[in-house]
Design a protein around this motif. Structure first.
Motif, PDB file in Angstrom:
ATOM      1  N   SER A 187       9.467  -4.048   5.123  1.00 32.76           N
ATOM      2  CA  SER A 187       9.104  -2.962   4.196  1.00 32.76           C
ATOM      3  C   SER A 187       7.611  -2.648   4.248  1.00 32.76           C
ATOM      4  N   ILE A 188       6.808  -3.698   4.285  1.00 31.67           N
ATOM      5  CA  ILE A 188       5.351  -3.488   4.287  1.00 31.67           C
ATOM      6  C   ILE A 188       4.921  -2.680   5.511  1.00 31.67           C
ATOM      7  N   CYS A 189       5.660  -2.841   6.613  1.00 31.82           N
ATOM      8  CA  CYS A 189       5.313  -2.141   7.858  1.00 31.82           C
ATOM      9  C   CYS A 189       5.271  -0.627   7.687  1.00 31.82           C
ATOM     10  N   GLY A 226       3.129 -12.031  11.402  1.00 28.28           N
ATOM     11  CA  GLY A 226       3.730 -11.648  12.683  1.00 28.28           C
ATOM     12  C   GLY A 226       3.189 -10.335  13.220  1.00 28.28           C
ATOM     13  N   SER A 227       4.116  -9.412  13.506  1.00 29.40           N
ATOM     14  CA  SER A 227       3.691  -8.158  14.130  1.00 29.40           C
ATOM     15  C   SER A 227       3.357  -7.063  13.114  1.00 29.40           C
ATOM     16  N   GLN A 228       3.328  -7.403  11.831  1.00 30.30           N
ATOM     17  CA  GLN A 228       3.090  -6.359  10.813  1.00 30.30           C
ATOM     18  C   GLN A 228       1.845  -5.513  11.110  1.00 30.30           C
ATOM     19  N   PHE A 252       7.845  -0.717  21.162  1.00 28.47           N
ATOM     20  CA  PHE A 252       8.863  -1.655  20.685  1.00 28.47           C
ATOM     21  C   PHE A 252       8.179  -2.909  20.138  1.00 28.47           C
ATOM     22  N   PHE A 253       8.555  -3.326  18.959  1.00 27.37           N
ATOM     23  CA  PHE A 253       8.037  -4.576  18.401  1.00 27.37           C
ATOM     24  C   PHE A 253       9.227  -5.492  18.152  1.00 27.37           C
TER      25      PHE A 253
END
Ligand code: ADP
Ligand code: ZN
Length: 655
Positions: A98-100, A72-74, A247-248
């Motif tokens: 979390s990875i973000c 996705g947006s990561q 914004f995501f």
């Protein structure tokens, strides 16, 4: 305090130089030479970012986490943080928030600070990061003074890569002071909707987090949440004083969750039929009251499953031990009030069942969201009935909250009830509620799977409404149904209701039939249960034309509940993925046993070693070498080095 201020100020000035302007000195950024935004966001886009950083991000994802690609947006979120910009990230549970922040935290210079309100979750995340080979730590009230000192020492020596901290701990002067001396790579604020005073998880400490802007200028901040509507999103940006954040907003959809909603007819029988489709699997059953939690847990145990009760009335030791068993053991069913769930990120919860209606769509979405975080199929199952509708409106009426608050709560409840009764794809309707549109029916909800039958209810509705009018709009559903069915009771005698023309006019239909009509009429706004008068059913303007025969009414046919759920207790069965039998089932068991042993040896829950989905992939792809093993999603280099040989020996022994 002064020291912190001065450090912050020093940082600010270190980014600025004197420049021309009105004969005075006006500050200018050294890097971007802009006098527009000289403060914390002056060097947005220029704070040391270069595109090679994204290559490094992907490398970390592959090597450490063992995942082949961003979701996705990561990638976009990570890039924004690497550029030094603030952001608001809305992603559904299990979306991979979390990875973000973890990955840009690793890449940017300095310590990544993660603010999280949930102590249990903090520990989990830190254990999981350590398993991946990161130097992670947490600061919260669960630490002994010795442990805290040890972490402080590590912080002073720049040995910590990621620090999780509870908000109340962070805002203490000594914590701020210590952190101000560290170089921060970024600040992530998890569960950011807690700043919203209108939301259900408001936390006073979150309001103070706006000050981070002042203390750590130039450090990008990322606010993350799984629940926020348009208003709350803006509130997050405002209250946290983010600098023109990006914004995501990801879709709210959880495609792996199947939504199943049934009218409550015989709740236990219905639950038993449902549980038969989840033997040996972990799940949560939500009930409204503590007493019901305990009774239901006993009953589920008597049917051959392993259930544990959880509610705020138990002492903290019991709660902790039940929670621990739920996290660590296979196939535990947690029967709980809503006191359970915040901060549980067990990925392999295969179902969430509601025996009572939650109070809003938001709560429902949050509670069901605890199922299937690992992306594998999971069920959100619920039964609801007329009693739930009446009870909830009574609770609202009796609450001491302000009228405005009650109005909001009532409309939230109505939205949920309306959703329960929809006759089109539930997912479409659910997403619409959260402001998202979707065209195609999902094929993964009860309505898509078995479209409900409708029927012309005009005549029966007239019978019911006139019976309510004749009895003076003074009685609740149970009595009205007794009159319709022509039953004899003291109450009927006492009020001479057997002499009414409507007495017995509905004798040819069952009680559940009448309850279904009353429930649907209430949800559609034709009937009102007056909470001040013990749930007395009353008519309104909308119901008059129906009563007079001037309008028609089509209602949903409630699904018929299977006559007899199996009476024999469930046979304990291993939690085997669908379609796996014979030798494969043995291999699956062996992999899980190996995982359990490693988990015990490391003092972590099994899913911290490997997720089910990783074990499944091992089983299907049967890697023969460490190199092949590394290509399995969820196997990174650290875990490969720690556990690769053990799992390989099982996979190779099999043939
Ligand atoms: P959230 O905090 O949004 O609920 P998590 O960060 O806990 O979600 O992630 C949910 C699960 O998805 C975790 O097990 C995580 O390891 C996994 N995950 C995250 N990103 C990816 C990815 N790019 N590929 C595969 N799995 C991922
Ligand atoms: Zn659907």
């Amino acid at each position: 305090m002064f020291r912190v201020e001065s450090v912050g100020l020093w940082r600010f000035w270190s980014h600025t130089v004197a420049g021309p302007g009105n004969g005075k000195l006006s500050p200018k950024c050294r890097k971007c030479l802009s006098i527009r935004q000289v403060r914390d966001d002056c060097c947005q886009g220029l704070s040391g970012y270069n595109p090679a950083m994204m290559e490094r991000a992907l490398e970390i994802l592959k090597q450490r986490y063992g995942y082949p690609a961003f979701r996705g947006s990561q990638a976009a979120v990570i890039e924004t943080a690497l550029q030094g910009r603030d952001s608001v990230v809305l992603m559904p549970t299990g979306g991979g928030k979390s990875i973000c922040y973890q990955i840009p935290g690793m890449i940017r210079d300095g310590l990544a600070l993660v603010v999280s309100p949930l102590i249990a979750l903090m520990q989990d995340q830190v254990y999981a990061l350590r398993q991946l080979g990161f130097n992670a730590a947490f600061l919260n009230s669960s630490l002994t003074p010795d442990q805290r000192q040890q972490i402080n020492r590590q912080l002073d020596c720049n040995q910590v890569e990621i620090l999780y901290v509870a908000p109340e701990r962070l805002v203490q002067p000594d914590t701020l002071q210590r952190l101000a001396q560290c170089k921060l790579s970024l600040i992530a604020i998890d569960e950011a909707h807690c700043v919203s005073q209108w939301g259900h998880d408001f936390r006073q400490d979150y309001l103070a987090l706006g000050m981070l802007r002042k203390y750590f200028p130039g450090t990008p901040r990322m606010a993350l949440t799984a629940t926020a509507n348009q208003r709350t999103r803006q509130e997050i940006a405002d209250k946290l004083e983010l600098n023109s954040p990006a914004f995501f907003i990801s879709s709210f959809d959880r495609p792996n969750i199947k939504y199943l909603v049934q009218p409550k007819i015989d709740a236990r029988k219905q639950l038993q039929t449902f549980l038969q489709t989840h033997q040996g699997e972990s799940g949560i059953v939500y009930c409204l009251s503590r007493k019901k939690v305990e009774q239901t847990a006993d009953w589920i145990n008597s049917r051959g499953y392993t259930a544990l009760p959880y509610h705020a009335g138990f002492d903290s030791e019991t709660r902790a031990s039940h929670q621990q068993r739920f996290l660590v053991e296979d196939g535990i069913i947690m029967v709980a009030t809503i006191a359970f769930g915040m901060g549980i990120d067990k990925p392999d919860v295969r179902f969430v069942a509601h025996l009572d209606l939650p109070k809003s769509m938001e709560s429902y979405y949050q509670e069901t969201g605890r199922a299937g975080r690992d992306g594998l199929p999971a069920d959100a199952w619920m039964v609801y009935g007329l009693q739930d509708v009446v009870r909830l409106s009574r609770m609202l009426a009796e609450s001491h909250a302000s009228e405005q608050f009650k109005r909001v709560e009532r409309s939230k409840l109505e939205a949920l009830l309306g959703w329960c009764e929809v006759s089109r794809c539930r997912r479409i309707a659910l997403l619409e509620y959260f402001g998202e549109s979707r065209d195609a029916p999902c094929g993964n909800c009860d309505i898509c799977i078995t479209p409900p039958q409708t029927w012309d209810a005009t005549v029966d509705a007239q019978k019911l409404l006139s019976c309510i009018v004749r009895t003076g709009q003074r009685f609740g559903a149970a009595h009205v149904i007794d009159v319709l069915k022509g039953k004899s009771s003291d109450k009927i005698e006492q009020h001479r209701h057997h002499q009414l023309g409507t007495f017995g006019i509905g004798a040819d239909k069952s009680d559940p039939h009448w309850r279904s009509i009353i429930r649907q009429l209430m949800v559609q706004g034709f009937l009102f249960a007056d909470a001040q008068r013990y749930g007395a059913l009353t008519l309104n303007e909308k119901s008059r034309p129906l009563l007079r025969g001037e309008s028609e009414l089509t209602l949903r046919q409630d699904a018929v509940v299977a006559k007899s759920a199996s009476r024999s207790p469930a046979k304990p069965r291993a939690n085997v993925p669908p379609g796996i039998q014979g030798q494969d089932a043995e291999l699956w068991q062996a992999l899980k046993t190996c995982r359990m042993e490693l988990a015990k040896a490391n003092g972590v829950p099994p899913y911290v070693i490997f997720h089910d989905s990783t074990l499944e992939e091992m089983m299907f792809r049967q890697p023969r070498t460490l190199e092949e093993m590394l290509s399995i999603s969820g196997v990174g280099e650290t875990k490969l080095a720690r556990y690769g040989e053990k799992f390989l020996s099982i996979l190779c022994a099999d043939n």
